[in-house]
Write an enzyme that holds these catalytic residues in place. Structure first.
Site, PDB file in Angstrom:
ATOM      1  N   THR A  86       0.866  -1.177   0.000  1.00 14.39           N
ATOM      2  CA  THR A  86       0.000   0.000   0.000  1.00 14.39           C
ATOM      3  C   THR A  86       0.901   1.224   0.000  1.00 14.39           C
ATOM      4  OG1 THR A  86      -1.648  -1.185   1.307  1.00 14.39           O
ATOM      5  CG2 THR A  86      -1.842   1.216   1.214  1.00 14.39           C
ATOM      6  N   LYS A 161      -7.926   1.292  -3.243  1.00 13.47           N
ATOM      7  CA  LYS A 161      -7.634   0.888  -1.856  1.00 13.47           C
ATOM      8  C   LYS A 161      -7.837   2.053  -0.883  1.00 13.47           C
ATOM      9  CE  LYS A 161      -5.096  -0.965   1.618  1.00 13.47           C
ATOM     10  NZ  LYS A 161      -5.030  -2.220   2.273  1.00 13.47           N
ATOM     11  N   LYS A 236      -2.046   5.143   8.441  1.00 10.53           N
ATOM     12  CA  LYS A 236      -1.237   5.189   7.218  1.00 10.53           C
ATOM     13  C   LYS A 236      -2.141   5.388   5.998  1.00 10.53           C
ATOM     14  CE  LYS A 236       1.468   2.355   4.060  1.00 10.53           C
ATOM     15  NZ  LYS A 236       2.108   1.094   3.731  1.00 10.53           N
TER      16      LYS A 236
HETATM   17  P1  NAD Z   1       5.982  -5.605   7.513  1.00 12.49           P
HETATM   18  O1  NAD Z   1       6.681  -4.426   8.106  1.00 12.49           O
HETATM   19  O2  NAD Z   1       5.647  -6.769   8.381  1.00 12.49           O
HETATM   20  O3  NAD Z   1       6.825  -6.163   6.255  1.00 12.49           O
HETATM   21  C1  NAD Z   1       7.575  -5.365   5.389  1.00 12.49           C
HETATM   22  C2  NAD Z   1       8.857  -6.122   5.087  1.00 12.49           C
HETATM   23  O4  NAD Z   1       9.626  -5.388   4.141  1.00 12.49           O
HETATM   24  C3  NAD Z   1       9.758  -6.311   6.321  1.00 12.49           C
HETATM   25  O5  NAD Z   1      10.036  -7.693   6.513  1.00 12.49           O
HETATM   26  C4  NAD Z   1      11.013  -5.518   5.982  1.00 12.49           C
HETATM   27  O6  NAD Z   1      12.209  -6.097   6.507  1.00 12.49           O
HETATM   28  C5  NAD Z   1      10.993  -5.560   4.470  1.00 12.49           C
HETATM   29  N1  NAD Z   1      11.789  -4.502   3.854  1.00 12.49           N
HETATM   30  C6  NAD Z   1      11.861  -3.197   4.190  1.00 12.49           C
HETATM   31  N2  NAD Z   1      12.707  -2.542   3.363  1.00 12.49           N
HETATM   32  C7  NAD Z   1      13.155  -3.476   2.478  1.00 12.49           C
HETATM   33  C8  NAD Z   1      14.032  -3.420   1.359  1.00 12.49           C
HETATM   34  N3  NAD Z   1      14.631  -2.267   0.988  1.00 12.49           N
HETATM   35  N4  NAD Z   1      14.282  -4.556   0.680  1.00 12.49           N
HETATM   36  C9  NAD Z   1      13.701  -5.730   1.036  1.00 12.49           C
HETATM   37  N5  NAD Z   1      12.844  -5.843   2.086  1.00 12.49           N
HETATM   38  C10 NAD Z   1      12.582  -4.722   2.792  1.00 12.49           C
HETATM   39  O7  NAD Z   1       4.667  -5.016   6.824  1.00 12.49           O
HETATM   40  P2  NAD Z   1       3.361  -5.832   6.357  1.00 12.49           P
HETATM   41  O8  NAD Z   1       2.359  -5.809   7.454  1.00 12.49           O
HETATM   42  O9  NAD Z   1       3.794  -7.112   5.733  1.00 12.49           O
HETATM   43  O10 NAD Z   1       2.802  -4.838   5.232  1.00 12.49           O
HETATM   44  C11 NAD Z   1       3.375  -4.782   3.923  1.00 12.49           C
HETATM   45  C12 NAD Z   1       2.520  -3.858   3.079  1.00 12.49           C
HETATM   46  O11 NAD Z   1       1.190  -4.375   3.031  1.00 12.49           O
HETATM   47  C13 NAD Z   1       2.426  -2.432   3.596  1.00 12.49           C
HETATM   48  O12 NAD Z   1       2.445  -1.552   2.491  1.00 12.49           O
HETATM   49  C14 NAD Z   1       1.078  -2.413   4.302  1.00 12.49           C
HETATM   50  O13 NAD Z   1       0.492  -1.133   4.338  1.00 12.49           O
HETATM   51  C15 NAD Z   1       0.280  -3.366   3.442  1.00 12.49           C
HETATM   52  N6  NAD Z   1      -0.862  -4.022   4.114  1.00 12.49           N
HETATM   53  C16 NAD Z   1      -0.709  -4.564   5.352  1.00 12.49           C
HETATM   54  C17 NAD Z   1      -1.811  -5.172   5.961  1.00 12.49           C
HETATM   55  C18 NAD Z   1      -1.685  -5.808   7.329  1.00 12.49           C
HETATM   56  O14 NAD Z   1      -2.724  -6.146   7.916  1.00 12.49           O
HETATM   57  N7  NAD Z   1      -0.476  -6.005   7.870  1.00 12.49           N
HETATM   58  C19 NAD Z   1      -3.052  -5.209   5.311  1.00 12.49           C
HETATM   59  C20 NAD Z   1      -3.164  -4.677   4.030  1.00 12.49           C
HETATM   60  C21 NAD Z   1      -2.058  -4.072   3.443  1.00 12.49           C
END
Ligand code: NAD
Length: 289
Positions: A86, A161, A236
Site C-alpha cells: 500500500t 484501496k 497510514k
Molecule cells: P511488515 O513491516 O511486516 O513487512 C515489510 C517487510 O519489508 C519487512 O520484513 C522488511 O524487513 C521488508 N523490507 C523493508 N525494506 C526493504 C528493502 N529495501 N528490501 C527488502 N525488504 C525490505 O509489513 P506488512 O504488514 O507485511 O505490510 C506490507 C505492506 O502491506 C504495507 O504496504 C502495508 O500497508 C500493506 N498491508 C498490510 C496489511 C496488514 O494487515 N499487515 C493489510 C493490508 C495491506
C-alpha cells in the site's frame, strides 16, 4: 512460474508461502526477515534476475521506489513487476512508468484482508495496470486471494484501496461514537446491533467487524482489540488518502477528520498497536469535552 518475492514481513511471507504451496518456484529477499522453507537471494536484484514476475510487498512508497530502481535494472525484458504494497498513488504511477521505460510490465495491486487473508489465501486485490500484465498475474491473484478487481491503468489499484479504506475509517468512527452514545442513552448494545445491522446505518464496520465485544460475529473486539487491522495501518491509509485528495484537489472533509482522529489515537493516546476498532473503548473513556 519463476517468481521473486521481495518484502517477506507479516503479509509477504504467508503470501509467498501460498505460491510455493501451489507449485511455483519462489526466490525471496528481505533486508531482515528470513522465513522458513524459502530460497533466499543475497539482494533484491539477485532475486529478480530471471524471474517471470517480481512481487514486492514493502512498507511505503519511498522504499518501493528505491527497490524498484534496483530490480528493474536486473529483470528480464517483458517480466512483470507486481507491487502489492500500500503506497501513495504518485509513487505507484512513477514506479509503473519506470518499469515501462525499462521494457517491463507493471501492476499495482494492493490488498485488503490483512494477515488472516494473506495466510488463508483469501485476500482481495485491487489491480491497476495493462490488461496484458493483469492476465499474466491473474493465476497468482487466484492463489493468494479470493477476489481481484481490475480497476484500470497504473495507480488505480492504490486509488481504489485508499478510497475503500477512507470509507472504512469514517464508518468505524461513526459506528464507535454511535455505540458510545447508545450506551449513555441506556440502549442495550445487543439491541443497538440488532437494529443497526439490519437498518440503514448498517456497514461492514457494524455487521462484519462489530467494535463491541461479545456482539455480532467474532472480531478483534473479542480479543482485547489485538489487531486485526491495526490503528497504525488505518492512520497510514487515511494519510495516503489525504495526500491523494490534495494532489487531485478533492474535498474530503470526513476523510480528513478521520485521519486527524486516528493520528491523535495512535500518536498521542493509547491506540498504537491496538486494532482500529478500539475507537469504541476510546470514546467510552471520554466525556464530550
Ligand atoms: P511488515 O513491516 O511486516 O513487512 C515489510 C517487510 O519489508 C519487512 O520484513 C522488511 O524487513 C521488508 N523490507 C523493508 N525494506 C526493504 C528493502 N529495501 N528490501 C527488502 N525488504 C525490505 O509489513 P506488512 O504488514 O507485511 O505490510 C506490507 C505492506 O502491506 C504495507 O504496504 C502495508 O500497508 C500493506 N498491508 C498490510 C496489511 C496488514 O494487515 N499487515 C493489510 C493490508 C495491506
Amino acid at each position: 512460474m519463476n517468481i521473486a518475492f521481495i518484502g517477506l514481513g507479516n503479509m509477504g511471507a504467508p503470501m509467498a508461502a501460498n505460491l510455493i504451496k501451489a507449485g511455483h518456484a519462489v526466490t525471496g529477499f528481505d533486508t531482515h526477515a528470513k522465513p522458513d522453507g524459502m530460497t533466499m537471494a543475497d539482494s533484491a536484484a539477485a532475486a529478480a534476475s530471471g524471474a517471470d514476475v517480481v512481487i514486492t510487498m514493502l512498507p511505503n512508497g519511498a522504499i518501493l521506489s528505491s527497490v524498484a530502481a534496483e530490480i528493474h535494472a536486473a529483470m528480464k525484458p517483458g517480466a512483470v513487476h507486481l507491487d502489492c504494497s500500500t503506497v501513495d498513488v504518485d509513487s505507484a504511477r512513477n514506479v509503473a512508468q519506470a518499469a515501462e521505460d525499462a521494457g517491463l510490465l507493471a501492476i499495482d495491486a494492493p490488498v485488503s484482508g490483512g494477515i488472516g487473508g494473506a495466510t488463508n489465501g483469501t485476500l482481495t486485490f485491487m489491480a491497476g495496470g495493462s490488461q496484458e500484465a493483469f492476465d499474466i498475474c491473474k493465476p497468482l491473484f487466484d492463489i493468494m486471494g479470493q477476489k481481484v478487481v481490475h480497476c484500470g491503468p497504473a495507480g488505480n489499484g492504490q486509488a481504489a484501496k485508499i478510497c475503500n479504506n477512507m470509507i472504512l475509517g469514517v464508518t468505524m468512527i461513526a459506528t464507535c461514537e454511535a455505540f458510545n452514545l447508545a450506551d449513555r442513552l441506556g440502549l442495550d448494545r445487543q439491541a443497538m446491533f440488532d437494529v443497526v445491522s439490519t437498518s440503514s446505518g448498517s456497514s461492514w464496520s457494524m455487521n462484519a467487524y462489530c467494535p463491541a465485544p461479545g456482539i455480532g460475529p467474532t472480531s478483534p473486539a473479542d480479543n482485547d482489540y489485538k489487531p486485526g487491522f491495526a490503528a497504525d495501518l488505518m492512520l497510514k491509509d487515511l494519510t495516503l488518502a489525504q495526500a491523494a485528495a490534495k494532489s487531485a484537489d478533492a474535498d474530503t472533509p470526513l476523510g480528513e477528520a478521520a485521519r486527524a482522529l486516528y493520528d491523535q489515537f495512535v500518536n498521542r493516546e493509547d491506540g498504537a498497536g491496538r486494532d482500529f476498532s478500539a475507537m469504541l473503548p476510546r470514546f467510552s473513556a471520554r466525556k464530550r469535552g
